[in-house]
Design a protein around this motif. Structure first.
Motif, mmCIF file in Angstrom:
data_model
loop_
_atom_site.group_PDB
_atom_site.id
_atom_site.type_symbol
_atom_site.label_atom_id
_atom_site.label_comp_id
_atom_site.label_asym_id
_atom_site.label_seq_id
_atom_site.Cartn_x
_atom_site.Cartn_y
_atom_site.Cartn_z
ATOM 1 N N GLU A 1 -7.562 8.729 -6.742
ATOM 2 C CA GLU A 1 -6.334 9.475 -7.039
ATOM 3 C C GLU A 1 -5.086 8.771 -6.479
ATOM 4 O O GLU A 1 -4.232 8.302 -7.221
ATOM 5 C CB GLU A 1 -6.490 10.867 -6.414
ATOM 6 C CG GLU A 1 -5.311 11.769 -6.597
ATOM 7 C CD GLU A 1 -5.607 13.167 -6.056
ATOM 8 O OE1 GLU A 1 -6.449 13.859 -6.648
ATOM 9 O OE2 GLU A 1 -5.000 13.553 -5.042
ATOM 10 N N PRO B 1 -3.553 6.988 -2.363
ATOM 11 C CA PRO B 1 -3.906 6.723 -0.962
ATOM 12 C C PRO B 1 -3.765 7.970 -0.099
ATOM 13 O O PRO B 1 -2.899 8.806 -0.345
ATOM 14 C CB PRO B 1 -2.872 5.676 -0.531
ATOM 15 C CG PRO B 1 -2.255 5.155 -1.775
ATOM 16 C CD PRO B 1 -2.410 6.195 -2.820
ATOM 17 N N GLY B 2 -4.613 8.080 0.901
ATOM 18 C CA GLY B 2 -4.483 9.120 1.918
ATOM 19 C C GLY B 2 -3.834 8.512 3.158
ATOM 20 O O GLY B 2 -3.266 7.415 3.103
ATOM 21 N N GLU C 1 -5.280 5.068 4.327
ATOM 22 C CA GLU C 1 -4.956 4.015 3.363
ATOM 23 C C GLU C 1 -3.477 3.638 3.475
ATOM 24 O O GLU C 1 -3.113 2.466 3.435
ATOM 25 C CB GLU C 1 -5.289 4.493 1.941
ATOM 26 C CG GLU C 1 -6.781 4.673 1.674
ATOM 27 C CD GLU C 1 -7.379 5.929 2.297
ATOM 28 O OE1 GLU C 1 -6.613 6.868 2.593
ATOM 29 O OE2 GLU C 1 -8.615 5.961 2.495
ATOM 30 N N PRO D 1 -7.440 0.482 0.067
ATOM 31 C CA PRO D 1 -7.922 1.700 -0.575
ATOM 32 C C PRO D 1 -9.252 2.195 0.003
ATOM 33 O O PRO D 1 -10.090 1.382 0.408
ATOM 34 C CB PRO D 1 -8.123 1.268 -2.031
ATOM 35 C CG PRO D 1 -8.444 -0.187 -1.940
ATOM 36 C CD PRO D 1 -7.656 -0.707 -0.766
ATOM 37 N N PHE D 2 -9.416 3.476 0.040
ATOM 38 C CA PHE D 2 -10.699 4.085 0.421
ATOM 39 C C PHE D 2 -11.259 3.526 1.721
ATOM 40 O O PHE D 2 -12.372 3.010 1.764
ATOM 41 C CB PHE D 2 -11.713 3.944 -0.732
ATOM 42 C CG PHE D 2 -11.465 4.914 -1.849
ATOM 43 C CD1 PHE D 2 -11.947 6.212 -1.807
ATOM 44 C CD2 PHE D 2 -10.701 4.534 -2.948
ATOM 45 C CE1 PHE D 2 -11.693 7.119 -2.826
ATOM 46 C CE2 PHE D 2 -10.442 5.436 -3.981
ATOM 47 C CZ PHE D 2 -10.951 6.734 -3.915
HETATM 48 N N1 URA Z 1 -8.553 9.092 -1.836
HETATM 49 C C1 URA Z 1 -8.201 8.409 -2.938
HETATM 50 O O1 URA Z 1 -8.195 8.937 -4.038
HETATM 51 N N2 URA Z 1 -7.888 7.131 -2.781
HETATM 52 C C2 URA Z 1 -7.921 6.489 -1.630
HETATM 53 O O2 URA Z 1 -7.624 5.305 -1.585
HETATM 54 C C3 URA Z 1 -8.304 7.225 -0.496
HETATM 55 C C4 URA Z 1 -8.604 8.521 -0.617
#
Ligand code: URA
Length: 188
Positions: free
Chosen positions: A42, A44-45, A48, A54-55
């Motif tokens: 979706e 970055p949180g 991130e 990412p992730f």
């Molecule tokens: N959630 C996401 O959708 N992307 C990320 O990079 C981290 C958490």
């Protein structure tokens, strides 16, 4: 279509929407640039946004662990990115306008990588990549093919952290992804 460097630079300088003004880091995406497999999340949180990768937070670690069990790694087998490259404050769902302004970057990444499999992680990625009207609980785990690209949506790994019951089907979906990967690439 922009090449990798120009695309990265354009994302870095992007201020088309307010997310670009409030971020710590733009989160471009990472992995094998020639991967047959692409994961799309979706946005970055917090972790991130702090790191630019990412992730990498709890959800990302859970995903990495599951994929590693299937012998799939970022370095070798897949590329991972998001619909939006900047963090929405408080991790809210990106607005339609924010997503639409960011989507050309994703399309450019897709055009450069040319993956044969796309996995959408969660409802936001599913909405903008596979089907605007669908419900994730209904279409997850189902393959759709468009111009030779096989697409599937599954739950976002963050949803598994909130609801343990989703773990089993998530794992079933990832096993299907591995199966499709082996089928299409001939790699084990
Ligand atoms: N959630 C996401 O959708 N992307 C990320 O990079 C981290 C958490």
């Amino acid at each position: 279509m922009l090449g990798w460097q120009t695309l990265y630079q354009t994302c870095l300088e992007c201020k088309r929407c307010p997310l670009g003004q409030n971020r710590n880091n733009m989160v471009f995406g990472e992995g094998n640039l020639q991967a047959d497999l692409m994961f799309i999340g979706e946005a970055p949180g917090r972790d991130e946004d702090m790191t630019g990768h990412p992730f990498v937070g709890r959800a990302g670690q859970l995903l990495d662990k599951a994929l590693l069990a299937l012998e799939l790694t970022r370095q070798e087998h897949y590329y991972i990115t998001n619909i939006c490259k900047c963090r929405p404050q408080n991790n809210r769902v990106p607005l339609e306008e924010e997503a639409q302004l960011c989507l050309p970057f994703l399309r450019n990444q897709f055009a450069l990588i040319k993956p044969r499999i796309i996995v959408c992680l969660g409802a936001t990625a599913m909405k903008y990549v596979i089907d605007r009207e669908a419900r994730i609980s209904k279409i997850r785990g189902q393959w759709r093919e468009c111009k030779g690209v096989h697409m599937m949506a599954t739950f976002h790994p963050a949803a598994l952290l909130r609801d343990e019951n989703k773990k089993r089907v998530f794992w079933e979906d990832l096993k299907q992804v591995k199966h499709k990967y082996v089928e299409l690439t001939g790699e084990k």
